[in-house]
Design an enzyme around this catalytic site. Structure first.
Site, PDB file in Angstrom:
ATOM      1  N   LEU A 552       0.895  -1.459  -0.141  1.00 63.10           N
ATOM      2  CA  LEU A 552       0.100   0.131   0.167  1.00 63.10           C
ATOM      3  C   LEU A 552       0.829   1.179  -0.031  1.00 63.10           C
ATOM      4  CD1 LEU A 552      -2.733  -1.111   2.663  1.00 63.10           C
ATOM      5  CD2 LEU A 552      -3.080  -0.763   0.279  1.00 63.10           C
ATOM      6  N   GLY A 555       5.765   3.903   4.797  1.00 58.16           N
ATOM      7  CA  GLY A 555       5.534   4.535   5.818  1.00 58.16           C
ATOM      8  C   GLY A 555       6.953   4.882   6.477  1.00 58.16           C
ATOM      9  N   GLY A 556       6.867   5.783   7.328  1.00 60.20           N
ATOM     10  CA  GLY A 556       7.918   6.117   7.938  1.00 60.20           C
ATOM     11  C   GLY A 556       8.845   4.957   8.591  1.00 60.20           C
ATOM     12  N   VAL A 560       4.074  -0.820   4.132  1.00 63.62           N
ATOM     13  CA  VAL A 560       2.754  -1.400   4.515  1.00 63.62           C
ATOM     14  C   VAL A 560       1.982  -2.169   3.496  1.00 63.62           C
ATOM     15  CG1 VAL A 560       0.335  -0.717   5.328  1.00 63.62           C
ATOM     16  CG2 VAL A 560       2.185   0.627   5.767  1.00 63.62           C
ATOM     17  N   LYS A 574       1.825  -3.655   8.796  1.00 61.37           N
ATOM     18  CA  LYS A 574       2.991  -2.784   8.629  1.00 61.37           C
ATOM     19  C   LYS A 574       4.324  -3.836   8.889  1.00 61.37           C
ATOM     20  CE  LYS A 574       3.731   1.626   9.024  1.00 61.37           C
ATOM     21  NZ  LYS A 574       3.893   3.055   9.575  1.00 61.37           N
ATOM     22  N   ASP A 671       5.170  12.772  14.210  1.00 69.01           N
ATOM     23  CA  ASP A 671       5.002  12.653  12.763  1.00 69.01           C
ATOM     24  C   ASP A 671       3.852  12.970  11.944  1.00 69.01           C
ATOM     25  OD1 ASP A 671       6.126  12.691  10.320  1.00 69.01           O
ATOM     26  OD2 ASP A 671       6.351  10.560  10.230  1.00 69.01           O
TER      27      ASP A 671
END
Ligand code: NAG
Ligand code: NAG
Ligand code: NAG
Ligand code: NAG
Length: 864
Positions: A552, A555-556, A560, A574, A671
């Site tokens: 998907l 992310g940081g 994901v 994740k 964040d």
């Protein structure tokens, strides 16, 4: 004059009135029953526990009914939860009953004609000095006092009716077999013993079972030291939840501890055969049903017959397991599964034993290939297992092969080696990531392609392996050849330990049932997470082995993936990058805390999975992805009208307030940005990635951090420049986000315009009373409310002020958003972030930042 007289009269009477009131209030309730203190139904008397949790007395189940029962219920809690009934099948007709201590010292109930309706039935009570007290956990205890002190003679917790309560212990002796202490009511208005009972089967590993008459109706699956493995979504830890202790005599004791002491929880076997867990919801003043078993068709005991399994994912529910076919195909296709399935090819072992009797077959069948096993994952293990005293999976397998009629085996962490003989009953396919792996014994020919492919893979890897080894040896030889002259001995000494370490590590990683691996030793672990631990393999299947199509985004803290559990539920997984440098224990503790954060504006964490160094977080899936995909997309941004945008702003503010203030932990997000705001199907915003900074960036309590996690454009100046963070740095990010939502423009999209940033631009317009020009031109609908828009921008400007001290807290932000009338303070001009390009005030502070796309790992350059 008249007035004074009445006043005086009242004052004179007052003490008397008070005493009368006092006595009418309390004369109803006793604190114990003794030979001298009785409880009479006719006076409405009851017995109360000390802290007023429970009440014992007479009740009827129907206002029109004259039938009276003696029971215990929660004091002053509506919903008539009778946790215990004494005279279940001998109600008293009319309000004539009496509870007292009998001549023999027992607790007894008499009806109007002085007939004994019920007795605690303790034999040989030595003295008459007995007393019955209702304890605060709902336990009615009969005890006696003599020279040696107080002794318990009888307690209602040892003689339950249909309800299991915290504080109660159910004891079972494996050598004596199953017990059924809980018996359902006959109907909702008749507490007499009904058709259903609930109890414990201690064979192999403990299971909870519901019976209908003598037939099994449901079972919980085996206890693995942490959970009952056959119950979906079961959570547990040693701090709360179920706990099973084994004492020195081998007797097992099952108890339940609620998460918090004041929590009211009860488990009841209902008259309809369903076991339900209820929890008192003090806010809503009602009992919430938190669990129900059997909760769907597949939970019904052995629904599909032997050697078949139930799966909600398949249209027919029942399928034969691999290597088996329906016994009676006609009945099976009609949906009559009771016949079950049978083996396609007999096992070698069976053939051999047949051949002993029949010598003619023996000649032809002797050299059949060895039986093998097929692996079924995520299954409820069959009933009637036998526990074998080995922990090693390979030993377990060979043990099963040696036994002629062993049909399956598995090795479960926390239980050990389980093997099955004969028919396999009550198998279920878990759709939601639970369950265990089961190995079914099949004849060699039924193992099919899987085995052939396996062979090819093995041959291939062996060949490849040999080639690699050859090259490696050659390299080593070359390397050594060169170094040999200089440092022959160094090489040897340094080689060995390195190899050892890697080897022991890889052994850990390959633990198969990683989910519960470290948690399952009974009684040894005190901090198991309360969030479900998913089986790593099952998540891998759900995400198609973390395939790129299912990705998907990034992310940081790691990529994901979208996944689909076999029940059809969609999840987002994740996969945390490994650089966190954090141990599994710490990780689990953090996850346990984060799992407790629940709010409608936070993405829900469904569970996690750990295998070796791999850590996965499983979240609910958000079909509309993230806010930035709408906000900064010229087409899709039109879907967000003003009302929707305002709702999104409010939602984010509430979620953030919860993180900052209301949750048990104080979480600083660190964040917050548009791509971390996910949208559900109704476009409600949900904050994601909260708490990860806690895991990755050290404790939240620290004020200063060497590692800055955040995103360019959203970072508060004090955080970006000095690494100082507080809840006010989140407020800053929220301000930026708010302005982005109103304007539909990225904060960072201004680099080449007159104003250095969205903030500068907004301040500019605000200062010239032209703030409405900031609004996204694609919002052209009638929902636009000027006052509301201006207030929003005003709040945004307050949030992005340079000085953290000047920024409002999230609670004031929520207040300001919600009230129309508040007079807002005037914002100060944001110099640091807005005026950089013109550089009229200071040097460019942020230039030194090493900006990567998503996240900053910063070598800080401080401005002077
Ligand atoms: C007590 O004992 C009597 C006689 O043995 C029996 O009929 C009765 O059912 C028992 N009562 C209870 C509550 O066990
Ligand atoms: C209990 O069993 C009896 C006899 O089999 C049946 O008539 C009755 O309906 C059952 N009650 C419930 C609640 O299932
Ligand atoms: C279901 O099949 C079994 C045999 O497998 C048979 O004995 C039984 O009568 C069948 N039941 C129904 C309701 O058809
Ligand atoms: C083999 O024969 C014995 C007695 O002759 C019998 O008891 C046993 O059940 C037979 N075994 C099989 C597998 O038929």
């Amino acid at each position: 004059m008249v007035l004074t007289q009445t006043t005086i009269l009242f004052l004179l009477l007052f003490p008397f009135l008070f005493i009368v009131c006092f006595f009418t209030l309390f004369s109803h309730a006793a604190s114990s029953i003794t030979p001298r203190i009785l409880i009479r139904d006719v006076d409405g008397e009851t017995l109360l526990s000390e802290e007023l949790n429970f009440e014992l007395g007479f009740f009827s189940l129907d206002n029109n009914s004259s039938l009276r029962y003696v029971g215990i219920w929660y004091y002053r809690i509506p919903g008539a939860a009778f946790i215990w009934v004494a005279n279940r099948d001998r109600p008293i007709n009319g309000r004539v009953g009496v509870i007292t201590i009998g001549i023999d010292g027992n607790l007894v109930i008499f009806d109007g004609d002085k007939n004994q309706v019920w007795s605690s039935n303790v034999s040989n009570i030595k003295n008459n000095n007995t007393e019955a007290v209702l304890r605060d956990d709902g336990n009615l205890v009969l005890s006696t006092k003599d020279d040696d002190g107080e002794r318990e003679l009888w307690k209602s917790f040892d003689h339950p009716t249909d309800t299991f309560l915290p504080g109660m212990t159910v004891s079972v002796n494996p050598s004596k077999g199953e017990i059924r202490p809980f018996v359902s009511w006959k109907s909702s208005t008749d507490p007499a013993p009904g058709n259903f009972s609930m109890g414990i089967d201690p064979r192999a590993s403990t299971q909870i079972v519901i019976w209908e008459g003598d037939k099994r109706r449901w079972r919980s699956g085996y206890w693995d030291g942490r959970i009952f493995t056959g119950v979906s979504n079961m959570t547990g830890s040693y701090l709360f939840g179920f706990r099973l202790n084994t004492d020195r005599n081998g007797e097992r004791h099952l108890a339940y501890t609620p998460l918090e002491n004041i929590e009211k929880v009860r488990f009841q076997i209902g008259w309809d055969g369903l076991e339900r867990q209820y929890k008192w919801n003090d806010g809503e003043k009602r009992w919430d049903k938190t669990q129900e078993e059997p909760y769907n068709n597949c939970e019904i005991y052995n629904k599909c017959g032997s050697f078949a399994e139930c799966s909600l994912a398949s249209p027919m529910n029942c399928v034969c397991i691999r290597g088996f076919k329906p016994k009676e195909v006609d009945e099976w296709t009609k949906g009559n599964w009771s016949g079950g399935c049978k083996r396609m090819t007999p096992l070698k072992a069976e053939k051999n034993s047949n051949s002993n009797n029949d010598s003619s077959v023996a000649a032809t069948e002797v050299d059949v290939e060895e039986d093998g096993f097929v692996k079924l994952q995520c299954r409820k293990l069959p009933d009637f297992a036998r526990l074998v005293g080995t922990q090693d999976k390979n030993d377990c397998e060979s043990y099963c092969l040696q036994e002629t009629n062993c049909t399956a085996y598995t090795s479960v962490n926390g239980i050990g080696c389980l093997i099955w003989h004969g028919e396999l009953l009550d198998i279920k396919d878990f759709e939601d990531g639970g369950g265990n792996t089961l190995y079914i014994r099949l004849a060699h020919s039924d193992l099919g392609d899987g085995k052939k492919k396996m062979k090819i893979v093995i041959i291939f890897s062996v060949v490849l392996g040999s080639i690699c080894l050859g090259i490696f040896l050659w390299l080593v030889w070359r390397f050594r050849g060169r170094k040999a002259v200089a440092a022959a001995s160094c090489c040897k000494t340094s080689d060995i330990p390195v190899f050892d370490i890697t080897r022991s590590k890889s052994r850990q990683v390959s633990t198969e049932f990683s989910g519960s691996a470290e948690l399952s030793l009974e009684g040894h672990e005190l901090s198991g997470p309360e969030l479900p631990l998913f089986n790593f393999d099952c998540i891998a299947i759900a995400t198609d082995n973390f395939s790129d199509e299912n990705k998907l985004g990034q992310g940081g803290f790691g990529p994901v993936y979208k996944g689909k559990l076999r029940g059809g539920e969609q999840i987002a997984v994740k996969r945390l990058s490994r650089r966190s440098g954090q141990g599994q224990e710490e990780f689990k503790n953090e996850m346990m805390l984060i799992a407790k954060l629940q709010h409608r504006n936070l993405v829900r964490l469904l569970g996690c999975s750990i295998q070796g160094e791999e850590m996965l977080l499983v979240y609910e899936y958000m079909p509309n992805k993230s806010l930035d995909q709408f906000l900064f997309d010229t087409v899709r941004q039109q879907q967000l009208n003003w009302n929707k945008r305002f709702e999104i702003i409010e939602g984010i503010a509430r979620g953030l307030l919860y993180l900052h203030r209301d949750s048990r932990l104080r979480i600083i997000h660190r964040d917050l940005k548009a791509s971390n705001i996910l949208l559900d199907e109704d476009m409600n915003p949900k904050i994601s990635d909260f708490g990860l900074a806690r895991i990755f960036g050290g404790g939240q309590g620290e004020v200063n951090t060497t590692r800055v996690v955040g995103t360019y454009g959203y970072m508060a100046p004090e955080y970006a420049m000095e690494g100082l963070f507080s809840i006010k740095s989140d407020v800053y990010s929220f301000g930026v986000l708010l302005l982005e939502i109103v304007s539909g423009r990225k904060n960072t999209s201004f680099r080449h315009s007159d104003d250095s940033s969205l903030i500068g631009y907004a301040w500019h317009l605000w200062n010239e009373q032209r703030a409405m020009e900031l609004v996204d031109p694609s919002i052209c609908d009638s929902s636009l409310k000027n006052q509301q828009v201006l207030r929003c921008i005003h709040i945004g400007m307050l949030c992005v002020q340079d000085s953290a001290a000047h920024r409002p807290t999230m609670s004031s932000v929520v207040l300001m958003l919600e009230s129309e009338a508040t007079n807002l303070p005037l914002p100060k001009r944001p110099l640091l972030t807005s005026m950089r390009r013109r550089s009229e005030d200071r040097d460019c502070y942020m230039e030194g930042l090493d900006v990567s796309l998503n996240e900053l790992t910063v070598t800080m350059v401080l401005g002077r």
